[in-house]
Write a protein that holds these residues in place. Structure first.
Motif, PDB file in Angstrom:
ATOM      1  N   LEU A 139       0.824  -1.203   0.000  1.00 48.26           N
ATOM      2  CA  LEU A 139       0.000   0.000   0.000  1.00 48.26           C
ATOM      3  C   LEU A 139       0.858   1.254   0.000  1.00 48.26           C
ATOM      4  N   HIS A 140       1.957   1.232   0.756  1.00 45.14           N
ATOM      5  CA  HIS A 140       2.864   2.375   0.781  1.00 45.14           C
ATOM      6  C   HIS A 140       3.509   2.591  -0.588  1.00 45.14           C
ATOM      7  N   LEU A 141       3.929   1.508  -1.238  1.00 43.74           N
ATOM      8  CA  LEU A 141       4.566   1.641  -2.551  1.00 43.74           C
ATOM      9  C   LEU A 141       3.615   2.212  -3.596  1.00 43.74           C
ATOM     10  N   ILE A 142       2.325   1.995  -3.419  1.00 41.75           N
ATOM     11  CA  ILE A 142       1.349   2.507  -4.380  1.00 41.75           C
ATOM     12  C   ILE A 142       0.890   3.913  -4.005  1.00 41.75           C
ATOM     13  N   ARG A 143       0.618   4.142  -2.709  1.00 39.16           N
ATOM     14  CA  ARG A 143       0.068   5.423  -2.287  1.00 39.16           C
ATOM     15  C   ARG A 143       1.091   6.548  -2.307  1.00 39.16           C
ATOM     16  N   LYS A 144       2.341   6.258  -1.995  1.00 41.64           N
ATOM     17  CA  LYS A 144       3.354   7.311  -1.920  1.00 41.64           C
ATOM     18  C   LYS A 144       3.503   8.051  -3.249  1.00 41.64           C
ATOM     19  N   PRO A 145       3.699   7.368  -4.395  1.00 41.01           N
ATOM     20  CA  PRO A 145       3.791   8.105  -5.664  1.00 41.01           C
ATOM     21  C   PRO A 145       2.504   8.853  -6.003  1.00 41.01           C
ATOM     22  N   LEU A 146       1.353   8.265  -5.662  1.00 40.27           N
ATOM     23  CA  LEU A 146       0.093   8.931  -5.971  1.00 40.27           C
ATOM     24  C   LEU A 146      -0.081  10.199  -5.134  1.00 40.27           C
ATOM     25  N   LYS A 147       0.356  10.163  -3.867  1.00 39.90           N
ATOM     26  CA  LYS A 147       0.278  11.360  -3.041  1.00 39.90           C
ATOM     27  C   LYS A 147       1.191  12.459  -3.578  1.00 39.90           C
ATOM     28  N   LEU A 148       2.397  12.085  -3.982  1.00 40.30           N
ATOM     29  CA  LEU A 148       3.309  13.071  -4.558  1.00 40.30           C
ATOM     30  C   LEU A 148       2.728  13.661  -5.839  1.00 40.30           C
ATOM     31  N   LEU A 149       2.135  12.799  -6.656  1.00 43.63           N
ATOM     32  CA  LEU A 149       1.540  13.267  -7.905  1.00 43.63           C
ATOM     33  C   LEU A 149       0.344  14.167  -7.626  1.00 43.63           C
ATOM     34  N   SER A 150      -0.478  13.808  -6.639  1.00 45.53           N
ATOM     35  CA  SER A 150      -1.632  14.634  -6.291  1.00 45.53           C
ATOM     36  C   SER A 150      -1.195  16.005  -5.792  1.00 45.53           C
ATOM     37  N   ALA A 151      -0.139  16.050  -4.968  1.00 48.87           N
ATOM     38  CA  ALA A 151       0.368  17.338  -4.484  1.00 48.87           C
ATOM     39  C   ALA A 151       0.913  18.178  -5.641  1.00 48.87           C
ATOM     40  N   ALA A 152       1.581  17.514  -6.588  1.00 50.94           N
ATOM     41  CA  ALA A 152       2.121  18.238  -7.744  1.00 50.94           C
ATOM     42  C   ALA A 152       1.000  18.794  -8.617  1.00 50.94           C
ATOM     43  N   VAL A 153      -0.077  18.023  -8.774  1.00 56.36           N
ATOM     44  CA  VAL A 153      -1.228  18.502  -9.547  1.00 56.36           C
ATOM     45  C   VAL A 153      -1.824  19.745  -8.889  1.00 56.36           C
ATOM     46  N   GLY A 154      -1.881  19.759  -7.555  1.00 61.39           N
ATOM     47  CA  GLY A 154      -2.376  20.931  -6.843  1.00 61.39           C
ATOM     48  C   GLY A 154      -1.513  22.154  -7.100  1.00 61.39           C
ATOM     49  N   ARG A 155      -0.192  21.958  -7.147  1.00 64.65           N
ATOM     50  CA  ARG A 155       0.701  23.092  -7.441  1.00 64.65           C
ATOM     51  C   ARG A 155       0.499  23.600  -8.865  1.00 64.65           C
ATOM     52  N   VAL A 156       0.300  22.678  -9.801  1.00 59.27           N
ATOM     53  CA  VAL A 156       0.070  23.086 -11.187  1.00 59.27           C
ATOM     54  C   VAL A 156      -1.237  23.868 -11.296  1.00 59.27           C
ATOM     55  N   GLU A 157      -2.266  23.438 -10.568  1.00 60.50           N
ATOM     56  CA  GLU A 157      -3.531  24.172 -10.582  1.00 60.50           C
ATOM     57  C   GLU A 157      -3.358  25.599 -10.076  1.00 60.50           C
TER      58      GLU A 157
END
Length: 517
Positions: free
Chosen positions: A250-268
């Motif tokens: 779960l950590h291996l899957i959620r960690k990249p998705l959390k980083l990607l979600s935070a990056a999407v927020g910055r792009v917005e």
């Protein structure tokens, strides 16, 4: 809302969706519940349980308790689902209907769980009444019945949720939310990966462990008459190991998705400076690499857009970037403003090149703000002169009023500048402003390599000539009769003073011009 319009245009029937939910949800829960019960009945655990609790089995058959418990367990989810789907049967798209649709999988799973709880309460209560009257071990009743209920209820609850979630994502949500506005629905449950992993863990790991543990405990009780928890202790270590493995995955899957979600927020928020760090070459790494490339491309486009907005007015930039500009141009009625500094050549001869640039930048900044605040577009700077357009590229029904208001504000801005120049011991600056309203040709003009949005026509030339007449009539603002006729004044007192029927080069007839007090 956009999602609602898109869904209704595609002929989505909410009543049909509600019926589908009822049929599919009931069929799924019924099928998996019966399959789970059937598998349990064929297992060794059920055989031992029937042998140990033979008196309970006979009592259940004689009192039709099995039928009562099963009926209650199946009827309750259906009744709950009908009431839950009532907003869909009304056929009207509402926020409540959207929320119910999104929450259907988790709601159906809860209703199935409630049905199994009803089944369990009936059976467990009857079992207690039977066994407490005899010499049975009370602990065995408390242990076996909950375990058997968990074993048989876990698969249908999990599979009902997963099946309806798949049905939602494949058949319903793409039609109801074609623009992807699912997150705008308030009150909708957002299933996380953690919940899905826990459900999968329960169905894949705990289910067989529970069944095996129950079998060993009941078998031990059958042989010795004593309830032993040793099998439960033996199964605890594999379960803990499975929990550890699940947590790591779960950590291996959620960690990249959390980083990607935070990056999407910055792009917005318009921040393209940071990408996503990725240290794997699996699907998450491919996704992060693609996101970084996309962010770099967006940053480059934003830089070009910002640079373009410095060369031309940002509103002209945005208008051109929409792609709605007619290739052949268009005719518009606009008001054109020309503003020119008086005796600028003599003034510039006393200044260095750097001082001239500094002076013009401050002058243009002060006066340009007056134009843009009143919906005007600075089309170009011609040396020390300003050419502004009101009414193009964005159309306006009050372009003459906007241009007149801008001219008055420019007069006040120049007065403030002159007060600053006087404090610095510099001579005052004077200008002339000319306004004229009329038809023009507006569009992009130039070559394939270099295009410019501008206006051409007699109206532009006339506005320039009127500005030149400011010297002749010793005024700072002159407007044409065509502009004056479109002006209105709230107090009824016009600041316009008729000046002359001026002869303008290139015009056969004189043009009425008005000074502004």
């Amino acid at each position: 809302m956009a999602g609602e319009r898109g869904g209704l245009e595609r002929g989505v029937s909410l009543r049909k969706i509600g019926v589908q939910y009822l049929c599919i949800g009931y069929a799924i829960s019924l099928f998996f519940s019966e399959a789970s019960s059937l598998l349990y009945s064929f297992s060794g655990l059920a055989a031992i349980e029937n042998e140990v609790f033979a008196d309970w089995v006979e009592y259940g058959k004689g009192s039709r308790l099995d039928e009562i418990a099963s009926s209650g367990g199946f009827v309750l989810p259906v009744v709950c689902m009908i009431f839950y789907a009532l907003p869909l049967f009304r056929g009207k798209r509402t926020p409540l209907a959207d929320r119910r649709i999104l929450n259907t999988p988790i709601a159906a799973a809860i209703f199935v769980l409630m049905g199994w709880l009803v089944d369990f309460v009936i059976r467990f209560g009857a079992a207690l009444s039977v066994h407490l009257s005899g010499e049975r071990n009370f602990l065995s009743v408390l242990l076996i019945f909950p375990l058997s209920t968990v074993i048989t209820a876990l698969p249908p609850i999990t599979l009902t949720y997963l099946a309806l979630e798949v049905f939602n994502r494949m058949a319903v949500l793409p039609r109801l939310f074609p623009d992807g506005s699912i997150f705008s629905v308030k009150g909708a449950v957002k299933p996380s990966l953690s919940i899905l992993f826990i459900m999968a863990f329960c169905a894949v790991c705990l289910y067989p462990v529970f069944e095996m543990t129950s079998f060993l405990i009941l078998r031990s009780y059958q042989l010795t008459g004593i309830v032993s928890f040793r099998p439960l202790l033996h199964c605890l270590l594999p379960v803990l190991l499975a929990v550890l493995i699940m947590a790591i995955l779960l950590h291996l899957i959620r960690k990249p998705l959390k980083l990607l979600s935070a990056a999407v927020g910055r792009v917005e928020q318009g921040d393209y400076s940071q990408g996503v760090q990725h240290v794997s070459n699996d699907e998450s790494g491919i996704l992060a690499d693609g996101f970084n490339k996309m962010t770099a491309s967006l940053a480059e486009k934003e830089f070009l857009r910002d640079t373009f907005g410095r060369v031309v007015d940002p509103r002209v930039r945005d208008y051109l970037m929409t792609g709605n500009v007619p290739l052949q141009g268009e005719s518009r009625e606009v008001t054109v403003l020309f503003c020119d500094i008086r005796s600028f050549t003599a003034m510039s001869e006393k200044l260095t090149a750097a001082e001239v640039v500094s002076f013009l930048n401050g002058y243009f900044s002060a006066l340009g703000g007056c134009i843009t605040r009143n919906n005007g577009i600075i089309n170009k700077y011609i040396g020390d002169a300003i050419m502004a357009i009101f009414g193009a590229p964005l159309p306006s029904d009050h372009h003459a009023q906007d241009a007149f208001r801008a001219a008055l504000e420019m007069r006040s801005a120049l007065a403030r500048l002159n007060r600053g120049y006087a404090a610095e011991g510099k001579p005052p600056v004077r200008f002339g402003i000319g306004l004229h309203t009329g038809p023009v040709f507006a569009g992009t003009i130039g070559t394939k390599e270099r295009m410019e949005y501008t206006i051409i026509g007699d109206t532009v030339n006339t506005a320039s000539r009127i500005e030149s007449l400011c010297k002749q009539y010793a005024v700072d603002i002159l407007i044409s009769g065509s502009t004056a006729r479109q002006l209105s004044f709230a107090d009824g007192a016009s600041p316009l003073v008729f000046t002359d029927n001026a002869d303008i080069r290139g015009k056969e007839l004189p043009v009425q011009v008005y000074a502004v007090r």
